[in-house]
Design an enzyme around this catalytic site. Structure first.
Site, mmCIF file in Angstrom:
data_model
loop_
_atom_site.group_PDB
_atom_site.id
_atom_site.type_symbol
_atom_site.label_atom_id
_atom_site.label_comp_id
_atom_site.label_asym_id
_atom_site.label_seq_id
_atom_site.Cartn_x
_atom_site.Cartn_y
_atom_site.Cartn_z
ATOM 1 N N LYS A 69 -3.454 8.751 3.829
ATOM 2 C CA LYS A 69 -4.442 9.898 3.789
ATOM 3 C C LYS A 69 -5.561 9.578 3.363
ATOM 4 O O LYS A 69 -5.577 9.440 1.808
ATOM 5 C CB LYS A 69 -3.427 11.217 3.386
ATOM 6 C CG LYS A 69 -4.051 12.549 3.532
ATOM 7 C CD LYS A 69 -3.148 13.430 3.110
ATOM 8 C CE LYS A 69 -3.607 14.812 3.118
ATOM 9 N NZ LYS A 69 -2.783 16.006 2.913
ATOM 10 N N SER A 144 -3.248 19.719 5.943
ATOM 11 C CA SER A 144 -4.166 18.645 6.043
ATOM 12 C C SER A 144 -3.902 17.285 6.222
ATOM 13 O O SER A 144 -4.759 16.521 6.436
ATOM 14 C CB SER A 144 -4.844 18.709 4.556
ATOM 15 O OG SER A 144 -3.792 18.341 3.527
ATOM 16 N N SER A 168 0.745 21.232 4.104
ATOM 17 C CA SER A 168 -0.124 20.172 4.560
ATOM 18 C C SER A 168 0.808 19.273 5.132
ATOM 19 O O SER A 168 0.176 18.318 6.026
ATOM 20 C CB SER A 168 -1.045 19.630 3.543
ATOM 21 O OG SER A 168 -2.023 20.648 3.333
#
Length: 449
Positions: A69, A144, A168
């Site tokens: 990520k 996210s 997220s």
């Protein structure tokens, strides 16, 4: 895949080639993988094969391609946090979750796309653009960890890491039809960390099924001497979830937490169908929910306080470099007083104890992961649910963030789809610290499908 590499049925280089081919096929449209470096990835795969030949390739993720990520620092790899202020940033050291994945033998290939500073549950930013939903590219992939969930569903990576403050990990898992776990607080420690006692956000795993997710969790979980708030259970103990019988399982089913949530009618239908499937399998399903009346104020207060602490100086210096919704949230933290923050933490303590009491009567809470199916990709956030307007970019995420402030582990598992084929996940919530049993329940539910 990992077992095949260990048995030398496939080399790490061959496995990488398969994934790079899928990335070349899907990523130009979906935009899930960013900062891809094929040359370094091939060098990493070759090194993994050398380790295998020498009998040293024994890590649980040995030879698996991995994209981290883009909010997680990876030494020597461009890490932008989705912000133009860090478009050329290259960290000098791995953060702890990255250190553990790389130490387990994974082959780094790049990063996965994120919203700016991981704020909001729709993945777009001014550096790389928007990530599209792999099932329907006209829809959001969530966020996210949207790039991670999209890459997983599209077959571009076998596993993915993420992080979760207000959903997220869970929202993109629901939107893309994969599995995402927000673990118990302290299960996956963070280092470096400016504030060990700020506990709204945590890293966690995403995968295409529960067993794969348990594999990654076993690598990133476990204590670290630098993190005093880490739980002490060894990570490898989580690699094989226990078998859990659904017969007699005490299930609390709540599509809207007693009216706290506005829930899209198709999401509500899938949650109710999940309850019916569990009941048909022998579970004792009852309509029930914990009292989370203070959770909304708690989350918004502590989130604004954290964003103000983390980004106020950067926003003051570069006000034009922040998206408006994030800038507004940072500025909202400036008006908070010590009494406001104290109230937030007092309410968190009360909510945690309330959940402890609630789970004395139930084994698991089943509820929506997200209140809506994947929304149109050209919207920053859903503007309404069932005709009810959403005032801010956080309103539609309550089903995830109300659970955040309880500290309990929560997992999104694919459960159904809308009438036009969009994925919908359900959220399974368990008592604090019972992550392994939650995985066992999730796997049993997964098998019903």
């Amino acid at each position: 895949m990992a077992a095949a590499v260990r048995r030398r049925e496939i080399s790490a280089r061959e496995l990488l080639d398969l994934h790079l081919a899928r990335i070349a096929e899907r990523n130009p449209q979906l935009n899930a993988i960013v900062s891809l470096d094929e040359e370094r990835a091939r060098s990493g795969a070759a090194a993994a094969d050398e380790e295998t030949a020498l009998g040293r390739g024994t890590g649980p993720l040995h030879g698996l391609p991995f994209a981290f990520k883009d909010t997680h620092d990876v030494a020597g790899w461009r890490t932008t946090y989705g912000s133009p202020l860090f478009a050329d940033h290259v960290p000098q050291a791995d953060e702890l979750v990255v250190e553990r994945v790389r130490g387990a033998g994974a082959v780094t290939i790049g990063k996965t796309n994120v919203p700016e500073f991981a704020a909001g549950s729709h993945t777009f930013n001014a550096v790389f653009g928007t990530t599209l939903n792999p099932v329907d590219p006209t829809r959001s992939a969530g966020g996210s960890s949207g790039g991670a969930a999209c890459a997983l569903r599209a077959g571009m990576v076998p596993l993915a890491d993420g992080s979760d403050m207000g959903g997220s990990l869970r929202n993109p898992a629901s939107f893309c039809g994969v599995v995402g776990l927000r673990p118990s607080l302290g299960r996956v420690p963070a280092w470096p960390n400016d504030n060990f006692w700020e506990t709204t956000s945590t890293s966690g795993p995403l995968a295409r099924n529960v067993d794969d997710l348990a594999l990654l969790l076993s690598v990133i979980a476990g204590p670290d001497e630098r993190v005093p708030t880490a739980l002490g259970d060894p990570g490898p103990d989580l690699a094989r979830p226990p078998e859990v019988a659904l017969e007699g399982l005490r299930v609390a089913l709540s599509p809207d937490l007693g009216g706290l949530l506005e829930v899209d009618t198709e999401v509500r239908r899938v949650v109710e169908e999940a309850g019916a499937s569990l009941a048909a399998a022998g579970a004792r399903v009852e309509p029930a929910h914990p009292d989370l009346a203070e959770a909304d104020d708690t989350f918004r207060t502590l989130r604004a306080w954290w964003f103000q602490s983390a980004f106020a100086e950067l926003l003051a210096a570069h006000p034009e470099s922040f998206k408006h919704s994030l800038a507004d949230n940072i500025r909202a933290g400036a008006s908070l007083t010590g009494a406001d923050v104290a109230r937030g933490y007092a309410q968190r303590s009360m909510l945690s104890d309330r959940m402890r009491v609630f789970f004395g009567s139930y084994d698991v809470l089943v509820m929506p992961t997200s209140q809506v199916p994947p929304f149109p990709v050209d919207q920053e956030y859903p503007l309404e649910i069932n005709g009810r307007p959403m005032a801010t970019y956080l309103d539609w995420m309550r089903s995830a963030y109300l659970i955040t402030v309880t500290g309990c582990p929560a997992i999104s598992v694919p459960a159904g789809q809308t009438h036009d084929g969009l994925p919908i996940g359900v959220q399974l919530v368990a008592p604090f610290g019972r992550d392994a049993r939650l995985l066992g329940i999730a796997r049993a539910f997964e098998r019903l499908g």
